[in-house]
Structures are given as structure tokens and as C-alpha cells.
Design a protein around this motif. Structure first.
Motif, mmCIF file in Angstrom:
data_model
loop_
_atom_site.group_PDB
_atom_site.id
_atom_site.type_symbol
_atom_site.label_atom_id
_atom_site.label_comp_id
_atom_site.label_asym_id
_atom_site.label_seq_id
_atom_site.Cartn_x
_atom_site.Cartn_y
_atom_site.Cartn_z
ATOM 1 N N ASN A 162 0.870 -1.177 0.000
ATOM 2 C CA ASN A 162 0.000 0.000 0.000
ATOM 3 C C ASN A 162 0.910 1.231 0.000
ATOM 4 O O ASN A 162 0.939 2.013 0.953
ATOM 5 N N SER A 183 2.472 3.551 3.001
ATOM 6 C CA SER A 183 3.648 3.042 3.706
ATOM 7 C C SER A 183 4.966 3.678 3.260
ATOM 8 O O SER A 183 5.921 3.682 4.026
ATOM 9 N N ASP A 206 -4.309 -7.516 -3.510
ATOM 10 C CA ASP A 206 -4.471 -7.135 -2.105
ATOM 11 C C ASP A 206 -5.792 -7.691 -1.588
ATOM 12 O O ASP A 206 -6.811 -7.578 -2.263
ATOM 13 N N GLN A 263 -7.552 -6.392 0.537
ATOM 14 C CA GLN A 263 -8.433 -5.286 0.889
ATOM 15 C C GLN A 263 -8.549 -4.308 -0.270
ATOM 16 O O GLN A 263 -7.566 -4.065 -0.981
ATOM 17 N N PRO A 305 -5.206 -14.035 2.183
ATOM 18 C CA PRO A 305 -3.870 -13.758 2.728
ATOM 19 C C PRO A 305 -3.011 -15.026 2.826
ATOM 20 O O PRO A 305 -3.493 -16.092 3.215
ATOM 21 N N GLY A 306 -1.760 -14.854 2.452
ATOM 22 C CA GLY A 306 -0.803 -15.964 2.587
ATOM 23 C C GLY A 306 -0.737 -16.894 1.392
ATOM 24 O O GLY A 306 -0.076 -17.926 1.447
ATOM 25 N N ASP A 353 0.090 -15.905 -1.918
ATOM 26 C CA ASP A 353 0.673 -15.166 -3.052
ATOM 27 C C ASP A 353 1.402 -16.052 -4.055
ATOM 28 O O ASP A 353 1.350 -15.797 -5.256
ATOM 29 N N GLY A 358 5.480 -5.331 -1.693
ATOM 30 C CA GLY A 358 5.510 -4.864 -0.310
ATOM 31 C C GLY A 358 5.514 -6.061 0.619
ATOM 32 O O GLY A 358 5.595 -7.215 0.155
ATOM 33 N N VAL A 359 5.409 -5.814 1.914
ATOM 34 C CA VAL A 359 5.498 -6.952 2.836
ATOM 35 C C VAL A 359 4.247 -7.819 2.858
ATOM 36 O O VAL A 359 4.228 -8.838 3.531
ATOM 37 N N GLY A 360 3.208 -7.398 2.093
ATOM 38 C CA GLY A 360 2.084 -8.322 1.907
ATOM 39 C C GLY A 360 2.570 -9.687 1.448
ATOM 40 O O GLY A 360 1.993 -10.720 1.803
ATOM 41 N N THR A 398 -5.313 -11.054 8.860
ATOM 42 C CA THR A 398 -4.068 -10.465 8.367
ATOM 43 C C THR A 398 -3.757 -9.275 9.270
ATOM 44 O O THR A 398 -4.654 -8.586 9.727
ATOM 45 N N ARG A 432 -0.515 -0.968 7.194
ATOM 46 C CA ARG A 432 0.038 0.323 7.616
ATOM 47 C C ARG A 432 -1.016 1.415 7.583
ATOM 48 O O ARG A 432 -1.879 1.419 6.706
ATOM 49 N N VAL A 433 -0.884 2.336 8.537
ATOM 50 C CA VAL A 433 -1.783 3.495 8.591
ATOM 51 C C VAL A 433 -0.933 4.759 8.530
ATOM 52 O O VAL A 433 0.268 4.728 8.817
ATOM 53 N N TYR A 445 1.071 6.241 12.066
ATOM 54 C CA TYR A 445 2.056 5.572 12.925
ATOM 55 C C TYR A 445 3.061 4.798 12.101
ATOM 56 O O TYR A 445 2.738 4.278 11.042
ATOM 57 N N GLY A 483 5.339 1.477 12.783
ATOM 58 C CA GLY A 483 5.575 0.429 13.765
ATOM 59 C C GLY A 483 4.896 0.804 15.068
ATOM 60 O O GLY A 483 3.729 1.205 15.084
ATOM 61 N N LYS A 527 0.661 -12.274 8.191
ATOM 62 C CA LYS A 527 -0.501 -12.154 7.338
ATOM 63 C C LYS A 527 -0.918 -13.579 6.991
ATOM 64 O O LYS A 527 -0.128 -14.339 6.443
HETATM 65 N N1 LIG Z 1 2.868 4.779 8.006
HETATM 66 C C1 LIG Z 1 3.650 3.701 8.083
HETATM 67 N N2 LIG Z 1 4.548 3.457 7.108
HETATM 68 C C2 LIG Z 1 5.327 2.365 7.186
HETATM 69 C C3 LIG Z 1 5.275 1.474 8.290
HETATM 70 C C4 LIG Z 1 4.329 1.767 9.314
HETATM 71 O O1 LIG Z 1 4.213 1.043 10.318
HETATM 72 N N3 LIG Z 1 3.546 2.871 9.161
HETATM 73 N N4 LIG Z 1 6.074 0.364 8.350
HETATM 74 C C5 LIG Z 1 7.214 0.284 7.460
HETATM 75 C C6 LIG Z 1 7.590 -1.105 7.280
HETATM 76 S S1 LIG Z 1 8.512 -1.847 8.482
HETATM 77 C C7 LIG Z 1 7.256 -1.794 6.189
HETATM 78 S S2 LIG Z 1 7.838 -3.356 5.989
HETATM 79 C C8 LIG Z 1 6.453 -1.221 5.138
HETATM 80 C C9 LIG Z 1 5.232 -2.062 4.824
HETATM 81 O O2 LIG Z 1 4.389 -1.432 3.955
HETATM 82 P P1 LIG Z 1 3.603 -2.274 2.868
HETATM 83 O O3 LIG Z 1 4.567 -3.122 2.140
HETATM 84 O O4 LIG Z 1 2.759 -1.363 2.088
HETATM 85 O O5 LIG Z 1 2.791 -3.273 3.823
HETATM 86 P P2 LIG Z 1 1.407 -3.392 4.594
HETATM 87 O O6 LIG Z 1 0.728 -2.088 4.779
HETATM 88 O O7 LIG Z 1 1.672 -4.240 5.772
HETATM 89 O O8 LIG Z 1 0.575 -4.249 3.610
HETATM 90 C C10 LIG Z 1 0.398 -3.841 2.267
HETATM 91 C C11 LIG Z 1 -0.889 -4.369 1.736
HETATM 92 O O9 LIG Z 1 -0.834 -5.792 1.760
HETATM 93 C C12 LIG Z 1 -2.137 -6.251 1.968
HETATM 94 N N5 LIG Z 1 -2.068 -7.647 2.423
HETATM 95 C C13 LIG Z 1 -2.386 -8.171 3.620
HETATM 96 N N6 LIG Z 1 -2.169 -9.498 3.614
HETATM 97 C C14 LIG Z 1 -1.711 -9.811 2.379
HETATM 98 C C15 LIG Z 1 -1.316 -11.028 1.735
HETATM 99 O O10 LIG Z 1 -1.298 -12.098 2.331
HETATM 100 N N7 LIG Z 1 -0.907 -10.944 0.446
HETATM 101 C C16 LIG Z 1 -0.898 -9.768 -0.248
HETATM 102 N N8 LIG Z 1 -0.511 -9.784 -1.519
HETATM 103 N N9 LIG Z 1 -1.288 -8.618 0.325
HETATM 104 C C17 LIG Z 1 -1.652 -8.641 1.615
HETATM 105 C C18 LIG Z 1 -2.722 -5.299 2.973
HETATM 106 O O11 LIG Z 1 -4.122 -5.321 2.868
HETATM 107 C C19 LIG Z 1 -2.091 -3.968 2.583
HETATM 108 O O12 LIG Z 1 -2.948 -3.181 1.803
HETATM 109 O O13 LIG Z 1 5.961 0.058 5.488
HETATM 110 C C20 LIG Z 1 6.902 0.893 6.100
HETATM 111 N N10 LIG Z 1 6.234 2.136 6.209
#
Ligand SMILES: Nc1nc2c(c(=O)[nH]1)N[C@H]1C(S)=C(S)[C@@H](COP(=O)(O)OP(=O)(O)OC[C@H]3O[C@@H](n4cnc5c(=O)[nH]c(N)nc54)[C@H](O)[C@@H]3O)O[C@H]1N2
Ligand SMILES: Nc1nc2c(c(=O)[nH]1)N[C@H]1C(S)=C(S)[C@@H](COP(=O)(O)OP(=O)(O)OC[C@H]3O[C@@H](n4cnc5c(=O)[nH]c(N)nc54)[C@H](O)[C@@H]3O)O[C@H]1N2
Ligand SMILES: [Mo]
Length: 713
Positions: free
Chosen positions: A175, A179, A203, A205, A221-222, A224, A297-299, A578, A582-583, A586, A588, A690
Motif C-alpha cells: 500500500n 507506507s 491485495d 483489501q 492472505p498468505g 501469493d 511490499g510486505v504483503g 491479516t 500500515r496506517v 504511525y 511500527g 498475514k
Molecule cells: N505509516 C507507516 N509506514 C510504514 C510502516 C508503518 O508502520 N507505518 N512500516 C514500514 C515497514 S517496516 C514496512 S515493511 C512497510 C510495509 O508497507 P507495505 O509493504 O505497504 O505493507 P502493509 O501495509 O503491511 O501491507 C500492504 C498491503 O498488503 C495487503 N495484504 C495483507 N495481507 C496480504 C497477503 O497475504 N498478500 C498480499 N498480496 N497482500 C496482503 C494489505 O491489505 C495492505 O494493503 O511500510 C513501512 N512504512
């Protein structure tokens, strides 16, 4: 009057852990008062998020900040401390570490860090000098699998080349506009979307990004890997792949194609819940438009099969001819300056047999990381040897690592725990010695040195540290000398910045006033250089994995806890969970100290579908319990029809720093009380954050008081 003069200093914002936005900080009377975006910044392009303001307004000068080194004066967690000097603190730590080294070997001391935050290089350097191969972090489920898989494939991490405008973009488990993770400030995706490339979102969501997609794949979720394999199945079956690349530059295509046969769209529909027609349509779209790029992303990484998800997306990029192509996924390579590994030190590679989990999680070990679960085994059971000390910087493991109960047991049990943080946290409460870390405004540093986009930026010291706070890199530099490694550390930490910049022929003083340094991008390097893999080719069949005892080809792995579990379990915990979406407010477990941000987002939210809510008598805004075999926490319901009725999504990182309660109320809200560290995947020891199972119930009326206290933040 002097105090009224406003100065503006250009810097690289690190109000969040991943950092990277160009910014100007205003200083009045020696205090940082305001932060503004830098429109000329090549990556953030004038974007700056609300956490930057929350940090400057509410956190930099928050009264709770740790200001002096402290030694525990009562029982662990009792909250009794005595103030000590830096010299006392560092001398005590060095003495204990050296004693443990003499008695049990250097590996009994484990070094640790969290995500981003730009001090990792020093932690590795110190661990390496000390002789411990054990560095505990989040790497088993975040970014490092990408790094390790890329390394295994003989390349650096391939990053979306937004500057050359992909005509098709696929956001997969990322997202990005919320993030801004790692190398990616989301504005680059947002600006590209304005040109209306074809857009696919994978995604569970319906995020704001998914709303913009031509095709939204709402997967379970899980799962991919099954989805990615089915898409590649279509590409190969329909001859939509880049044959020239496959023939000239790849290795193992036949075996890979054979494996793909198992993943028909029909099979994948069963596993992923994505209708087969959508899988086929997405595969055709992504394969037919050039250039096309995958924003991951970490999804994809928050599960036991994370290394394969990473591999699959790199494979998809390569099969469609987009790897290292302008507008595709490009290996921008490491940044200018000293190669990172040279700074960190090389001893780790000879120590896999002593590294906790090293022989079990070979992929993680290949980039010098261990899985938390291996460290906890060593602390809790002395398996395979007793880990006796932990030094953790910039991490809040009690909130951010999976299986909180176990983390708590281990942090309480370990013989000697040192933590460096900006604030007291549930984790620092358990330490023997707590060190006050300076914030990013309070010391000179080179920003983005850990990333893979090919840039570095100056992040100069702007204000004096609060109290006796000291930057992590200075702490580690001083500790290095105290431990007896004067030859490997510097008179002052600033000299280490010159050391990193030396290959560029400049000093920190010169760099400080520069906008950035960048390695000019080059494309399709494999045409002349090949891949730095054992075969010299792009390996679709990985012999090294086979040698390590892992599957040499990607395969779906059902999450340890899923609807496929035994019916009694699924009846009790019917919802797929899941976590960690991220919001904006915040990062972490940080920023709960900011009133500005807490007002915008006062409570942890659990997203669930109206049907799932109705079936449980839950209305939007109700407090709910989320429960599974490991624990039970309280979040507020966000009822939303953009999620599958069988899936719920929880936030992570929650605690209430304003509470005068043990652990600051983290037991009330921290979702990692429900996650698991015991059922881990091969290769990196990853675990499902997730893709778990849970049940959700409405909190009885008498228990619905807000656990947090906004007015006290
Ligand atoms: N504001 C903010 N920014 C951040 C962070 C934070 O805590 N807050 N954390 C930082 C860190 S450590 C990281 S790693 C990154 C992470 O940031 P992103 O990589 O964007 O990760 P998430 O928001 O955890 O998840 C991204 C999307 O994956 C979807 N998702 C959930 N489960 C699954 C699944 O099983 N498969 C797939 N394909 N999608 C899934 C979620 O619905 C979400 O929309 O952001 C970084 N940036
Ligand atoms: N359930 C669940 N758990 C998750 C995730 C999820 O999605 N779901 N995401 C996971 C991911 S991707 C990651 S990367 C990890 C993140 O794991 P961590 O990085 O361990 O998590 P944070 O909660 O961000 O803890 C950071 C701590 O560092 C402190 N800090 C901030 N700046 C500095 C500094 O400059 N120096 C020092 N010494 N301290 C500083 C903060 O005050 C905070 O206490 O969490 C993981 N945990
Ligand atoms: Mo992360």
C-alpha cells in the motif's frame, strides 16, 4: 534578538523508520519548530507525511524522552532506575560482554535492531568485531528475504523504475501511498498513476490503490505464491513470455515450466479465492504491455513462504522482459560510497555453523541474519547453546515481534539486556541498562545508505541532543573502543562518515552541503555481465536451494493456520486474520506519543466485512475482542465492504505510552499476542503475520471504556 532568528536547514526526514523524504527543518532559538517539504528532492518530490509534523510538534521535545543512561535498580520490569554516566554505562556493558565472551564465546552475545533507522551498519560492524554472528532483527519477514533472494539470483534488489514511466504497474501486497516503504516514496506511484498506465492490484483489501485498479485481485492472505505461479502458468501456456531472455540468459526453464503446469488458474482459484478469469486477465495484461513493473511490499513477505513469493515476482518480471529494463524493475545497485559489506565486516560468512539457526535458515544466514525464533530457542532452552546477552537498538520487540508471550519470557530470562531507544517502551522496561538515543535531528549521518535505489543524502545535525542523548552510531563507536577494538572504530563517529565517502573522493563536510550522490542508472546489465549466480545465468531452478535441502522451485505452502486446518479448529477460529496494514499516523510502534496523530487515529482498528460484523452483532466503532489460541486483544471495529467476509485485518504496533500501567497497556491491544513464532518457513525462518486464524466478538458493554487516555498523551 537571537532567539527569534529562524533558520532553515535542508535534510532528509527520518520522522519514520524508513525515512527518505526531502525536508527543511526550521530552527528558532536552537529548537526545531517546523518541518516543510523539499519540492526539489529527487525521490519525495515535495511530499512529506503527517508523521513528520507529529514528530516535530510532539515528539522531539516530549517530556517522556529518555535523556540519561540508566541502570535497573529493582526487579526486571519493576520500573526502578538509577541514573548513571555514559562512561559507567559503556564500561559496564563492555565488561559484561567480555566476561560472557571469555566464559561462553562471543556468540553468546546477540546484537539486535529494528527496521530502517540508519544505524545497522554499525551494529554489524560491532558484532563482527566482537566475533558474534548473531544479529537479531525483523529481517526474516521484511525486506531481507528480497535482499537474500536477489543475492542468490546474482543481482541487487530490483526496484520499480518510476522515472521511466511503466505502462503497466502491478502493486502486490504494497500500500505504497500509505507506507512509503524502503526505497519507495508513494508519490512516485501516485504521479505515475496520473498518466493512466494499466494498473493491477493484488491485495485482500480494497485499498485506495485497489479502487484505481483495472484489475483487483482480492486474494486470500498468505497465498501469493499460488497466484503468481498461476499467472506465470498462463504466460508460458499462452506463449506470452520473453523467449529471447529465457533462451540466452536463464537456467532451468524446463523444470520451472514443468512446475508451473501444476498451477492452473483453476487450481489457483481454489487456493487463493481469486476467480480464474481474473487471474488469466491479469496475466495477459501484465505480459502484453511494456514496460511493466511490479511494486511489491510486505504483503508478500509476512508469511512462511516469503522467499518464494519474492522469487516469483522477480521471475515474473524476468519472464515478461521487464527485469533491468527502463520502466521495469531495475537493479540500481548499491549506493555510492564504500560497499556496505565492507563497512559491516565479512567474518559472518565463516560463522554459519555458530550462527543461531544458521544451518537451518540458510537463506537468512547467507546475508548474516538469524530468525528471532532461533534466538528465543537459545535464550529459553539453551538450544543449541545459551544466549546470555542482548543489545537491542531501535526496536521494540515486545510489541513488534511475533508471539509476544514468548518474547516477554525471553527478555525477562536473558541474563543481560541492554536497550537503546528514544523513549521508554514496554521493551526497555525489561532492560538492565537503558541508553538514551539521540533523534535524527541531533547528529550527522548519511541517509539512505542501506537502500537499493542508488542514492545517498546528507542528514546533518540540526539541534543539540536533549539531555545526554547520544546517537546510536556514536554509542556503538564508543562501545567498540571500550570492548577493545580501537583499531576498528574511530576517534569520533564523524570520521566514519568520511570513511564511507572516501571512495567518492569527498568528505562529510563537503557532502553535508550537497543535495545527494547517485550512481547513474544503467539497464540490462546482464547482457554484458550475466548474473552473479553459480551458473552465471538467471536461475529459474536453484541448485543451491536443493543443496541446502529446500525445494529448488517455487511451490505454494499452506499457512500453518488456515481454513485448511481441522474442522474443530476452524469452527472455533473461522476468520482469516491479516495483521499490520500500515496506517498514515504511525510507524511500527512509534508516534503514539503525538497528540496530533493520536487525535487523528485514537485507537487500533480491526477491519471486517458488514456480513461478518452483522453475524456477530458488531457495529462500526464497537470495541471488539480478537482472539485465537495464543491470545486475545481489543481493537475497534471498522466495518468495510472492501474486505472478504471471511477475512479480517488488524493494525499492529499498539501500546498506550501515556498509561501508568505495566507495559503501558500493550497486553490490551498488541496484535502480536496472537501471532506465532513457532511454525516457521524454511530458508529464512519466516512466520505468518498475514494469514492466521481468529474469532472476533463484541466486547461486553461494561468493558468498553477506552483503554488509552488521549488527554494524557
Ligand atoms: N505509516 C507507516 N509506514 C510504514 C510502516 C508503518 O508502520 N507505518 N512500516 C514500514 C515497514 S517496516 C514496512 S515493511 C512497510 C510495509 O508497507 P507495505 O509493504 O505497504 O505493507 P502493509 O501495509 O503491511 O501491507 C500492504 C498491503 O498488503 C495487503 N495484504 C495483507 N495481507 C496480504 C497477503 O497475504 N498478500 C498480499 N498480496 N497482500 C496482503 C494489505 O491489505 C495492505 O494493503 O511500510 C513501512 N512504512
Ligand atoms: N503483527 C505484526 N507484526 C509486525 C509487522 C506486521 O505487519 N504485523 N510488521 C513487521 C515489520 S515489517 C517490521 S520491519 C517490524 C518492525 O520492528 P521494529 O523496528 O522493532 O519496530 P518498532 O515498533 O518500529 O520499534 C522501533 C523502536 O525504535 C525506537 N527508535 C526510533 N528511532 C530510533 C533511533 O534513532 N534510535 C534508537 N535507538 N531507537 C529509535 C522507537 O522509539 C521504537 O521503540 O515489525 C514487524 N512486526
Ligand atoms: Mo518492515
Amino acid at each position: 534578538m537571537d532567539t527569534e532568528v529562524t533558520t532553515r536547514v535542508r535534510t532528509n526526514c527520518r520522522a519514520c523508520g524508513h525515512a527518505g523524504c526531502g525536508a527543511y527543518v526550521e530552527v528558532v532559538g536552537g529548537k526545531a519548530t517546523r518541518i516543510l517539504p523539499d519540492k526539489a528532492h529527487p525521490i519525495s518530490k515535495g511530499y512529506l507525511c503527517r508523521k513528520a509534523r507529529g514528530f516535530i510538534d510532539d515528539m522531539q521535545y516530549h517530556p517522556d524522552r529518555l535523556k540519561y543512561p540508566m541502570r535497573r535498580a529493582g526487579e526486571r520490569g519493576e520500573g526502578k532506575w538509577e541514573r548513571i554516566s555514559w562512561d559507567e554505562a559503556l564500561t559496564a556493558i563492555a565488561a559484561k560482554f567480555n566476561q560472557i565472551k571469555d566464559e561462553s564465546g562471543p556468540e553468546a552475545v546477540v546484537f539486535g535492531h529494528g527496521t530502517g533507522r540508519s544505524h545497522h551498519r554499525f551494529i554489524y560492524r560491532l558484532a563482527n568485531a566482537f566475533g558474534s554472528p548473531n544479529v537479531l532483527a525483523n529481517g526474516h519477514i521484511c525486506y531481507l528475504p528480497r535482499l537474500a533472494v536477489s543475492k542468490q539470483l546474482g543481482m541487487s534488489v530490483p526496484i520499480v523504475d518510476y522515472d521511466n514511466h511503466p505502462q503497466c504497474i502491478m502493486s502486490w501486497g504494497s500500500n505504497t501511498i500509505v507506507s512509503n516503504a524502503d526505497e519507495y516514496i508513494g508519490v512516485n506511484l501516485a504521479l505515475n498513476l496520473k498518466h493512466h498506465p494499466k494498473y493491477i492490484v493484488v491485495d485482500p483489501q480494497r485499498t485506495k490503490l485497489a479502487e484505481k485498479a483495472d484489475i483487483w485481485l482480492q486474494l486470500r492472505p498468505g497465498t501469493d505464491v499460488a497466484l503468481a505461479m498461476a499467472m506465470m502458468h498462463v504466460m508460458v501456456a499462452e506463449d506470452l513470455y520473453d523467449k529471447e531472455f529465457v533462451e540466452k540468459y536463464s537456467h532451468g526453464f524446463d523444470q520451472f515450466a514443468e512446475r508451473l503446469k501444476e498451477y492452473t488458474p483453476e487450481v489457483a482459484e481454489q487456493i487463493t479465492w481469486v476467480p480464474k478469469d481474473k487471474i488469466i486477465a491479469a496475466a495477459r495484461l501484465f505480459a502484453e504491455i511494456k514496460p511493466a513493473a511490479i511494486q511489491w511490499g510486505v504483503g508478500i513477505e509476512h508469511n512462511v513462504n516469503c522467499a518464494n513469493s519474492d522469487r516469483c515476482l522477480i521471475y515474473m518480471s524476468a519472464l515478461t522482459g521487464n527485469l533491468d529494463a527502463p520502466g521495469g524493475n531495475v537493479m540500481f545497485g548499491p549506493p555510492p560510497g564504500l560497499p556496505r559489506m565492507e563497512f559491516c565486516g565479512q567474518n559472518f560468512h565463516d560463522a554459519v555453523d555458530r550462527m543461531l539457526g544458521g544451518e537451518k535458515y540458510r537463506l537468512a544466514a547467507s546475508i548474516n541474519r538469524t530468525s528471532p525464533h532461533a534466538v528465543w530457542d537459545a535464550i529459553e532452552y539453551g538450544d543449541p547453546y545459551q544466549a546470555r546477552a542482548l543489545l537491542i537498538m531501535g526496536s521494540n520487540p515486545l510489541v513488534a515481534r511475533e508471539n509476544t508471550e514468548r518474547v516477554e519470557r525471553c527478555l525477562k530470562k536473558v541474563e543481560f539486556l541492554v536497550m537503546a531507544d528514544v523513549f521508554p517502551t514496554p521493551s526497555t522496561e525489561l532492560a538492565d541498562i537503558v541508553l538514551p538515543a539521540a533523534t535524527w535531528l541531533e547528529f550527522d549521518n548519511i541517509a539512505d545508505y542501506w537502500k537499493s535505489h542508488g542514492y545517498i543524502f546528507p542528514r546533518p545535525k540540526i539541534v543539540e541532543p536533549e539531555g545526554e542523548a547520544m546517537s546510536d552510531i556514536e554509542i556503538l563507536n564508543e562501545l567498540g573502543k571500550k570492548l577493545g577494538f580501537e583499531d576498528q572504530f574511530w576517534d569520533s563517529y564523524e570520521d566514519s562518515l568520511d570513511y564511507i565517502l572516501e571512495p567518492e573522493g569527498i568528505t562529510w563536510e563537503q557532502f553535508k552541503d550537497m543535495g545527494y550522490l547517485r550512481n547513474e542508472p544503467t539497464f540490462r546489465k546482464y547482457e554484458t555481465e550475466g548474473f552473479k549466480s553459480p551458473s552465471g545465468k538467471f536461475e529459474l531452478y536453484i541448485q543451491q536451494n536443493a543443496d541446502w535441502g529446500y525445494d529448488p522451485l517455487p511451490a505454494h505452502m499452506e499457512p500453518p493456520e488456515s481454513p485448511a486446518r481441522e474442522p474443530e479448529f476452524v469452527q472455533k477460529y473461522p476468520l482469516v486474520l491479516t495483521t499490520g496494514t500500515r496506517v498514515k499516523e504511525y510507524f511500527g510502534s512509534e508516534h503514539r506519543h503525538s497528540k496530533f496523530l493520536r487525535k487523528k487515529h485514537p485507537a487500533p482498528l480491526l477491519t471486517l466485512h458488514p456480513d461478518a460484523a452483522a453475524a456477530r452483532g458488531i457495529a462500526d466503532g464497537d470495541w471488539v475482542y480478537i482472539e485465537n489460541p495464543r491470545g486475545k486483544v481489543k481493537h475497534k471495529a471498522r466495518v468495510f465492504d472492501g474486505i472478504d467476509p471471511r477475512v479480517v485485518a488488524a493494525e499492529f504496533g499498539w501500546w498506550y505510552p501515556e498509561l501508568d500501567a505495566p507495559g503501558y497497556g500493550y497486553r490490551d491491544c498488541n496484535i502480536n499476542l496472537l501471532t506465532d513464532d513457532l511454525h516457521v518457513g524454511p530458508e529464512s525462518g519466516a512466520t505468518n503475520l498475514k494469514g492466521l486464524m481468529c474469532e472476533v466478538t463484541r466486547v461486553p458493554d461494561q468493558e468498553t471504556a477506552d483503554p488509552g487516555q488521549l488527554e494524557a498523551v
